[in-house]
Design a protein around this motif. Sequence first.
Motif, short mmCIF file in Angstrom:
data_model
loop_
_atom_site.label_atom_id
_atom_site.label_comp_id
_atom_site.label_asym_id
_atom_site.label_seq_id
_atom_site.Cartn_x
_atom_site.Cartn_y
_atom_site.Cartn_z
N SER A 145 4.85 6.11 6.61
CA SER A 145 5.65 6.63 5.49
C SER A 145 7.16 6.54 5.74
CB SER A 145 5.25 8.07 5.16
OG SER A 145 5.47 8.92 6.26
N GLU A 146 7.61 6.85 6.95
CA GLU A 146 9.04 6.78 7.23
C GLU A 146 9.53 5.34 7.15
OE1 GLU A 146 7.06 8.59 9.50
OE2 GLU A 146 7.61 10.57 8.74
N LEU A 147 8.78 4.41 7.74
CA LEU A 147 9.17 3.01 7.68
C LEU A 147 9.21 2.54 6.23
CD1 LEU A 147 8.08 0.23 10.08
CD2 LEU A 147 8.27 -0.21 7.66
N ALA A 148 8.24 2.96 5.43
CA ALA A 148 8.20 2.58 4.01
C ALA A 148 9.44 3.07 3.28
CB ALA A 148 6.94 3.13 3.35
N ARG A 149 9.83 4.31 3.53
CA ARG A 149 11.02 4.85 2.85
C ARG A 149 12.28 4.09 3.25
NH1 ARG A 149 8.21 10.06 3.30
NH2 ARG A 149 9.23 10.48 5.29
N VAL A 150 12.40 3.77 4.53
CA VAL A 150 13.58 3.02 4.98
C VAL A 150 13.56 1.59 4.43
CG1 VAL A 150 14.79 2.12 7.02
CG2 VAL A 150 13.94 4.48 7.01
N ALA A 151 12.40 0.98 4.38
CA ALA A 151 12.30 -0.36 3.80
C ALA A 151 12.81 -0.37 2.35
CB ALA A 151 10.85 -0.85 3.85
N ILE A 152 12.46 0.65 1.61
CA ILE A 152 12.91 0.75 0.22
C ILE A 152 14.44 0.89 0.18
CG2 ILE A 152 12.86 2.23 -1.84
CD1 ILE A 152 9.84 2.72 -1.09
N LEU A 153 15.00 1.66 1.11
CA LEU A 153 16.47 1.79 1.17
C LEU A 153 17.13 0.43 1.41
CD1 LEU A 153 16.90 5.08 3.23
CD2 LEU A 153 17.31 4.74 0.77
N TYR A 154 16.45 -0.43 2.16
CA TYR A 154 16.96 -1.78 2.42
C TYR A 154 16.56 -2.76 1.31
CZ TYR A 154 18.76 -0.97 7.13
OH TYR A 154 19.50 -0.55 8.21
N GLN A 155 16.06 -2.22 0.21
CA GLN A 155 15.69 -2.99 -0.98
C GLN A 155 14.55 -3.98 -0.72
OE1 GLN A 155 19.33 -4.53 -2.64
NE2 GLN A 155 20.08 -2.48 -3.10
N LEU A 156 13.64 -3.61 0.18
CA LEU A 156 12.42 -4.38 0.39
C LEU A 156 11.30 -3.73 -0.41
CD1 LEU A 156 12.68 -4.83 4.26
CD2 LEU A 156 13.00 -6.62 2.54
N LYS A 157 10.41 -4.54 -0.94
CA LYS A 157 9.21 -3.99 -1.58
C LYS A 157 8.27 -3.52 -0.49
CE LYS A 157 9.41 -7.83 -4.12
NZ LYS A 157 8.85 -9.05 -4.55
N VAL A 158 7.46 -2.52 -0.81
CA VAL A 158 6.47 -1.99 0.14
C VAL A 158 5.09 -2.10 -0.49
CG1 VAL A 158 5.68 0.08 1.36
CG2 VAL A 158 8.13 -0.40 1.17
N VAL A 159 4.14 -2.64 0.28
CA VAL A 159 2.76 -2.71 -0.18
C VAL A 159 1.86 -2.01 0.83
CG1 VAL A 159 3.03 -4.82 -1.55
CG2 VAL A 159 2.42 -5.00 0.85
N THR A 160 0.90 -1.27 0.28
CA THR A 160 -0.07 -0.54 1.10
C THR A 160 -1.39 -0.48 0.34
OG1 THR A 160 0.86 1.48 0.18
CG2 THR A 160 1.54 0.91 2.40
N PRO A 161 -2.16 -1.56 0.38
CA PRO A 161 -3.43 -1.58 -0.35
C PRO A 161 -4.31 -0.38 0.00
CG PRO A 161 -2.90 -3.76 0.44
CD PRO A 161 -1.89 -2.83 1.05
N GLY A 162 -4.78 0.27 -1.05
CA GLY A 162 -5.61 1.46 -0.91
C GLY A 162 -4.85 2.75 -1.15
N MET A 163 -3.55 2.69 -1.00
CA MET A 163 -2.72 3.88 -1.21
C MET A 163 -2.11 3.84 -2.60
SD MET A 163 -2.70 5.63 1.69
CE MET A 163 -1.20 6.58 1.79
N PRO A 164 -1.91 4.99 -3.23
CA PRO A 164 -1.31 5.01 -4.57
C PRO A 164 0.17 4.65 -4.52
CG PRO A 164 -1.60 7.24 -3.76
CD PRO A 164 -2.24 6.33 -2.75
N ASP A 165 0.68 4.10 -5.61
CA ASP A 165 2.11 3.79 -5.70
C ASP A 165 2.91 5.06 -5.42
OD1 ASP A 165 1.65 1.17 -6.34
OD2 ASP A 165 1.85 1.48 -8.51
#
Length: 147
Positions: free
Chosen positions: A114-134
């Motif tokens: 979750s922390e990596l996902a939030r930081v990725a979004i800050l860097y304007q990268l899309k995040v994918v996690t099949p099985g998890m809700p948007d």
Amino acid sequence: MIYLDGSALMRFLPGVRYYDEWVAWALPRLPEFVTTQLGLTELRQAAELYPRETKSQAFEIVEQVKARVPTIRFSDANVSVSTHAAAVLKPFAALHIGAAVTHPDVDTVATYDSELARVAILYQLKVVTPGMPDGWQNDIARPQASV
């Protein structure tokens, strides 16, 4: 391209949570993936935890992933981003985000951290996690600051 961190790579191992969703999503996209030796090391560590009777199958999967998912090297630019990200991420997650951010062709990160996902979004990268809700990474309870 899609950068896979260790938490995503582990989803290739049977019995791991979201395995079915991951495999259904990932297998058709194999040519779009990259990772680092760090991600493969984390995958090997997860395979090492399998029971003796299924460990050889887990390591066979590790070898298949290693053969099919190209690895990118850590660069000076990667380490620079990672150093800044380490202020809010654990060291391995910071290295993963640095690799994803500095690779010119990566626009997406696959992660279940979750922390990596939030930081990725800050860097304007899309995040994918099949099985998890948007938006799952924003729904994780954050620790409250003590007064």
